[in-house]
Structure formats: structure tokens, C-alpha cells
Design a protein around this motif. Structure first.
Motif, PDB file in Angstrom:
ATOM      1  N   GLY A 144      -4.856   8.416   1.354  1.00 23.53           N
ATOM      2  CA  GLY A 144      -4.029   8.976   0.297  1.00 23.53           C
ATOM      3  C   GLY A 144      -2.640   8.357   0.302  1.00 23.53           C
ATOM      4  N   ALA A 145      -1.814   8.749  -0.669  1.00 29.16           N
ATOM      5  CA  ALA A 145      -0.465   8.195  -0.822  1.00 29.16           C
ATOM      6  C   ALA A 145       0.411   8.493   0.396  1.00 29.16           C
ATOM      7  CB  ALA A 145       0.189   8.738  -2.091  1.00 29.16           C
ATOM      8  N   SER A 146       0.323   9.700   0.949  1.00 20.45           N
ATOM      9  CA  SER A 146       1.163  10.029   2.116  1.00 20.45           C
ATOM     10  C   SER A 146       0.727   9.219   3.334  1.00 20.45           C
ATOM     11  CB  SER A 146       1.112  11.524   2.409  1.00 20.45           C
ATOM     12  OG  SER A 146      -0.190  11.920   2.766  1.00 20.45           O
ATOM     13  N   ASP A 147      -0.577   8.962   3.472  1.00 20.28           N
ATOM     14  CA  ASP A 147      -1.052   8.120   4.578  1.00 20.28           C
ATOM     15  C   ASP A 147      -0.539   6.691   4.431  1.00 20.28           C
ATOM     16  OD1 ASP A 147      -2.462  10.158   5.815  1.00 20.28           O
ATOM     17  OD2 ASP A 147      -4.318   9.685   4.746  1.00 20.28           O
ATOM     18  N   VAL A 152       3.254   2.319   5.968  1.00 17.18           N
ATOM     19  CA  VAL A 152       4.335   1.390   5.646  1.00 17.18           C
ATOM     20  C   VAL A 152       5.540   1.655   6.548  1.00 17.18           C
ATOM     21  CG1 VAL A 152       6.025   0.750   3.862  1.00 17.18           C
ATOM     22  CG2 VAL A 152       3.590   0.931   3.277  1.00 17.18           C
ATOM     23  N   ALA A 153       5.877   2.908   6.756  1.00 16.08           N
ATOM     24  CA  ALA A 153       6.999   3.252   7.642  1.00 16.08           C
ATOM     25  C   ALA A 153       6.732   2.774   9.061  1.00 16.08           C
ATOM     26  CB  ALA A 153       7.240   4.761   7.619  1.00 16.08           C
ATOM     27  N   TRP A 154       5.503   2.963   9.535  1.00 20.70           N
ATOM     28  CA  TRP A 154       5.126   2.513  10.883  1.00 20.70           C
ATOM     29  C   TRP A 154       5.244   0.994  10.982  1.00 20.70           C
ATOM     30  CZ3 TRP A 154       1.183  -0.582  12.821  1.00 20.70           C
ATOM     31  CH2 TRP A 154       1.009  -0.540  14.200  1.00 20.70           C
ATOM     32  N   ARG A 159       7.894  -3.865  12.992  1.00 24.67           N
ATOM     33  CA  ARG A 159       8.537  -5.149  12.703  1.00 24.67           C
ATOM     34  C   ARG A 159       9.965  -5.168  13.245  1.00 24.67           C
ATOM     35  NH1 ARG A 159       7.901  -7.013   6.877  1.00 24.67           N
ATOM     36  NH2 ARG A 159       5.877  -7.565   7.730  1.00 24.67           N
ATOM     37  N   THR A 160      10.672  -4.054  13.139  1.00 30.28           N
ATOM     38  CA  THR A 160      12.035  -3.964  13.673  1.00 30.28           C
ATOM     39  C   THR A 160      12.027  -4.122  15.187  1.00 30.28           C
ATOM     40  OG1 THR A 160      12.677  -2.515  11.839  1.00 30.28           O
ATOM     41  CG2 THR A 160      14.093  -2.503  13.791  1.00 30.28           C
TER      42      THR A 160
END
Length: 189
Positions: A144-147, A152-154, A159-160
């Protein structure tokens, strides 16, 4: 299987380096594994790739005779052949809480497990062009969109972390270069 191999390596004495090589990989018979292990011990490298699927943003570190020591800034993929020390194997095994990705992906995550992605080029190994025996993870259900937003946040967070570790590893690269500049000649293997 591969985690069990690394657990066994982690139990060895500190001077005992292990060459891990898959059965579909040929090692150059002229490549001196013992000399490579001595180089790694002296340079403080606990994990040295002898093969990778991709040349993922390599950074030149030093010349080793006709070969080049590089460090990958991103995941080069594949664990077909490498040298590893018991302490590096212990650090990697300790970093595992659970396996939610293939082992080669996990081993590429140097910012999370401490296995710095040093390699020598040209690689002293050649992989046969045969299918992999490693099973692939099922794709699973549609997210779903929240997943997707969480994923993306993970990815941004990972990457940071990778970028920050790469900046810090420049110091390590420079110390390896100084070490061999002080010896007056390049090691060859």
C-alpha cells in the motif's frame, strides 16, 4: 549455509584467514592467497573481495603490483570469492538480527555490518556462466501507499548512512596508502 560458514570462520584463531569461494568460480592459480592475507592483516582489512558482479563506484586506494586495491562506495553485489578474517566474520555475524534479504545483499551493507568493501582489480577469479543455486525471495503481496512511503524513507536513511561511512572511510584509505608508501615498494600477489 553461508551464515554457517561465517559462523565457523568466526570461531577460528585470529591469524587464520579463510578463502571463501563458490564451486562455480575459478581462482587464478598464480594468485598468492597467503600473501593477500598477510597484506590484509598489515593493512587492517578484514574482508577482501576477489570478485564482484559490478564495479559499483570504485575508489582507488593503492597499487599492489599489477593489481589495484579499490573500495566500493556502493554495493558491488555477489559473494562468489573473498578472503575474510575471524574478527570480520564475528562482527558480521553479530550484526545479523534476522535475515530479511539475501546474504550477498546483507554483506554489501558495510555501513551496517562493518565488512568494508575492499577488492582487488583485476579480479583473480572468474565465475562460470551457470545459473545460481541461491533461491530468490518471493515478491510478496502488493504494498500500500504507507508501506511504499516507509520503504522510501528507509532507503533515504540507508543512503545517508552509506554516504557518511564513505566519507569516514577516506581516512582509512589514506592510512593504507601511507602504510605502503613507507615500505618503499608495492606488495604483489
Amino acid at each position: 549455509q553461508r551464515v554457517a560458514v561465517l559462523q565457523a570462520v568466526s570461531q577460528q584463531g585470529e591469524g587464520e584467514w579463510t578463502l571463501v569461494i563458490e564451486d562455480d568460480v575459478f581462482l587464478d592459480p598464480a594468485f598468492d592467497v597467503a600473501k593477500a592475507a598477510r597484506f590484509c592483516r598489515l593493512a587492517g582489512i578484514g574482508y577482501l573481495r576477489l570478485y564482484a558482479k559490478h564495479l559499483a563506484s570504485p575508489v582507488h586506494v593503492a597499487w599492489l603490483g599489477r593489481r589495484e586495491l579499490v573500495r566500493f562506495r556502493r554495493a558491488p553485489m555477489g559473494t562468489q570469492a573473498y578472503l575474510i578474517s575471524p574478527s570480520a566474520a564475528r562482527n558480521f555475524v553479530r550484526s545479523l538480527r534476522y535475515m530479511d534479504r539475501p546474504i550477498d545483499w546483507e554483506m554489501d551493507r558495510f555501513w551496517a555490518n562493518g565488512l568494508l568493501n575492499y577488492a582487488i582489480c583485476p579480479f583473480p577469479c572468474l565465475e562460470l556462466n551457470v545459473g545460481s543455486s541461491v533461491s530468490k525471495r518471493p515478491s510478496g503481496a502488493r504494498r500500500g501507499a504507507s508501506d511504499r512511503l516507509g520503504w522510501v524513507a528507509w532507503k533515504i536513511y540507508q543512503r545517508t548512512l552509506r554516504t557518511l561511512h564513505n566519507v569516514c572511510l577516506r581516512i582509512n584509505d589514506a592510512s593504507i596508502r601511507r602504510l605502503y608508501a613507507s615500505h618503499g615498494r608495492e606488495p604483489e600477489f
